[in-house]
Design a protein around this motif. Structure first.
Motif, mmCIF file in Angstrom:
data_model
loop_
_atom_site.group_PDB
_atom_site.id
_atom_site.type_symbol
_atom_site.label_atom_id
_atom_site.label_comp_id
_atom_site.label_asym_id
_atom_site.label_seq_id
_atom_site.Cartn_x
_atom_site.Cartn_y
_atom_site.Cartn_z
ATOM 1 N N PHE A 194 -20.609 4.921 6.039
ATOM 2 C CA PHE A 194 -19.679 5.404 6.970
ATOM 3 C C PHE A 194 -18.848 6.420 6.367
ATOM 4 N N CYS A 195 -17.770 6.355 5.979
ATOM 5 C CA CYS A 195 -17.236 7.296 5.016
ATOM 6 C C CYS A 195 -17.602 8.368 4.090
ATOM 7 N N GLN A 196 -18.750 8.286 2.989
ATOM 8 C CA GLN A 196 -19.557 9.215 2.858
ATOM 9 C C GLN A 196 -20.273 10.421 3.733
ATOM 10 N N ARG A 197 -20.754 10.027 5.053
ATOM 11 C CA ARG A 197 -20.933 10.532 6.101
ATOM 12 C C ARG A 197 -19.602 11.490 7.540
ATOM 13 N N MET A 198 -18.771 11.011 7.082
ATOM 14 C CA MET A 198 -17.305 11.022 7.925
ATOM 15 C C MET A 198 -16.637 11.831 7.482
ATOM 16 N N ILE A 199 -16.729 12.109 5.694
ATOM 17 C CA ILE A 199 -15.890 12.861 4.682
ATOM 18 C C ILE A 199 -16.492 14.100 4.834
ATOM 19 N N GLN A 200 -17.895 14.071 4.761
ATOM 20 C CA GLN A 200 -18.997 15.672 5.018
ATOM 21 C C GLN A 200 -18.899 16.394 5.981
ATOM 22 N N LYS A 201 -18.585 15.421 7.344
ATOM 23 C CA LYS A 201 -18.624 16.344 8.016
ATOM 24 C C LYS A 201 -17.439 16.836 8.355
ATOM 25 N N PHE A 202 -16.121 15.747 8.420
ATOM 26 C CA PHE A 202 -14.967 16.769 8.247
ATOM 27 C C PHE A 202 -14.787 17.656 7.242
ATOM 28 N N GLY A 203 -14.922 18.051 5.698
ATOM 29 C CA GLY A 203 -15.295 18.968 4.860
ATOM 30 C C GLY A 203 -14.966 19.582 4.395
ATOM 31 N N LYS A 204 -13.616 18.462 4.095
ATOM 32 C CA LYS A 204 -12.172 18.158 3.526
ATOM 33 C C LYS A 204 -11.393 16.269 3.221
ATOM 34 N N ILE A 239 -5.931 20.717 -6.677
ATOM 35 C CA ILE A 239 -5.813 21.564 -5.977
ATOM 36 C C ILE A 239 -6.090 21.718 -4.437
ATOM 37 N N GLY A 240 -5.406 22.086 -3.810
ATOM 38 C CA GLY A 240 -5.209 22.406 -2.318
ATOM 39 C C GLY A 240 -5.324 21.692 -1.181
ATOM 40 N N ILE A 241 -4.826 19.817 -2.110
ATOM 41 C CA ILE A 241 -4.128 19.424 -1.728
ATOM 42 C C ILE A 241 -2.636 19.214 -1.404
ATOM 43 N N ALA A 242 -1.888 18.675 0.101
ATOM 44 C CA ALA A 242 -0.815 18.423 0.704
ATOM 45 C C ALA A 242 0.192 17.583 -0.736
ATOM 46 N N LYS A 243 0.676 18.974 -0.608
ATOM 47 C CA LYS A 243 1.953 18.632 -1.503
ATOM 48 C C LYS A 243 2.742 17.408 -1.716
ATOM 49 N N ASN A 244 2.560 16.434 -0.705
ATOM 50 C CA ASN A 244 3.349 15.047 -0.416
ATOM 51 C C ASN A 244 2.707 14.106 -0.879
ATOM 52 N N LEU A 245 1.003 14.710 -1.578
ATOM 53 C CA LEU A 245 0.321 13.608 -1.923
ATOM 54 C C LEU A 245 0.253 13.799 -3.415
ATOM 55 N N ASP A 247 -6.173 13.937 6.808
ATOM 56 C CA ASP A 247 -6.314 15.000 5.985
ATOM 57 C C ASP A 247 -5.790 15.095 5.254
ATOM 58 N N ALA A 248 -6.338 14.384 4.040
ATOM 59 C CA ALA A 248 -5.378 15.012 2.569
ATOM 60 C C ALA A 248 -4.873 16.653 1.979
ATOM 61 N N THR A 249 -5.191 17.423 2.914
ATOM 62 C CA THR A 249 -5.037 18.520 2.878
ATOM 63 C C THR A 249 -3.560 19.162 4.001
ATOM 64 N N ASN A 250 -3.165 18.271 5.185
ATOM 65 C CA ASN A 250 -2.283 18.605 6.016
ATOM 66 C C ASN A 250 -1.481 17.527 5.752
ATOM 67 N N GLU A 251 0.282 18.163 4.923
ATOM 68 C CA GLU A 251 1.026 17.666 5.276
ATOM 69 C C GLU A 251 1.893 16.689 6.327
ATOM 70 N N MET A 275 -17.213 17.523 -3.659
ATOM 71 C CA MET A 275 -15.855 17.767 -3.155
ATOM 72 C C MET A 275 -15.423 17.022 -4.035
ATOM 73 N N LEU A 276 -15.197 16.666 -5.247
ATOM 74 C CA LEU A 276 -14.656 16.231 -5.803
ATOM 75 C C LEU A 276 -14.128 17.377 -6.351
ATOM 76 N N GLU A 277 -15.328 18.446 -7.350
ATOM 77 C CA GLU A 277 -14.896 19.407 -8.383
ATOM 78 C C GLU A 277 -14.034 20.777 -7.135
ATOM 79 N N ARG A 278 -13.895 20.765 -5.649
ATOM 80 C CA ARG A 278 -13.650 21.385 -5.140
ATOM 81 C C ARG A 278 -12.123 21.405 -5.478
ATOM 82 N N TYR A 279 -11.896 20.143 -5.911
ATOM 83 C CA TYR A 279 -9.475 19.746 -5.178
ATOM 84 C C TYR A 279 -9.106 19.261 -6.585
ATOM 85 N N VAL A 280 -9.856 19.729 -7.525
ATOM 86 C CA VAL A 280 -9.293 19.230 -9.431
ATOM 87 C C VAL A 280 -9.656 20.663 -10.240
ATOM 88 N N LYS A 281 -8.764 20.877 -11.017
ATOM 89 C CA LYS A 281 -8.626 22.303 -11.751
ATOM 90 C C LYS A 281 -10.007 22.016 -12.757
#
Length: 189
Positions: free
Chosen positions: A118-128, A96-102, A34-38, A65-71
């Protein structure tokens, strides 16, 4: 596709609990979290024996999804993504909204819109966004197939998505840095 569903379900459960995945990306075998979990991101750095000042790549499922994590996504980024002939990672200013250590010291983050199903579907289901870094110990060669992944990496992840790479022998992604001031720099072709 049924196999995809099983792996996606288990992978998203692991991601939600701060665990690490070994999974086939659109380029090479990757380690993800999870890219939001430090705490999860720190586990990736530890597993790879990698200095956390060396930034990692994030994968997103789609441009929205990209637009939600870049200002601010520069307009040229959409052209690059639409016309790229191989997976392309873009380094963006002001994540924005990403783990600081990333996030790199210059307040940038490397993000790629996943190009494999596969990656698209996995990330879509995970939502982040999820981390995507090659499945190797820092300084060792990137494994070109599952059999060449180090036992330390295999033991260090919580779940292995046992699916084949869609693009065997695919080169690593291109990397392009886009600055909000309009500068474009090719880091890796």
């Amino acid at each position: 596709m049924e196999k995809h569903k099983e792996h996606i379900s288990k992978a998203t459960e692991i991601l939600s609990n701060g665990g690490l995945l070994l999974y086939p990306t659109d380029t090479v075998w990757g380690i993800g979290c999870d890219a939001t979990n430090e705490t999860a991101v720190q586990k990736v750095y530890a597993l790879k024996n990698r200095d956390d000042s060396k930034a990692l790549v994030c994968l997103v499922a789609h441009q929205a999804m990209l637009e939600r994590y870049v200002k601010q996504v520069p307009d040229v980024a959409y052209d690059i993504m639409d016309f790229a002939t191989k997976p392309t990672t873009i380094v963006f200013d002001e994540p924005i909204g990403i783990a600081k250590n990333l996030i790199a010291e210059d307040n940038t983050l490397a993000i790629r819109v996943a190009s494999d199903v596969f990656c698209q579907r996995m990330i879509q289901k995970f939502g982040k966004p999820i981390v995507s870094t090659s499945a190797n110990i820092s300084g060792e060669p990137t494994p070109t197939n599952y059999e060449s992944i180090s036992p330390k990496i295999l033991k260090g992840v919580d779940y292995v998505v046992n699916l084949p790479l869609e693009n065997k022998n695919a080169p690593p992604s291109s990397i392009i840095k886009l600055s909000n001031d309009g500068q474009v720099k090719v880091i890796r072709e």
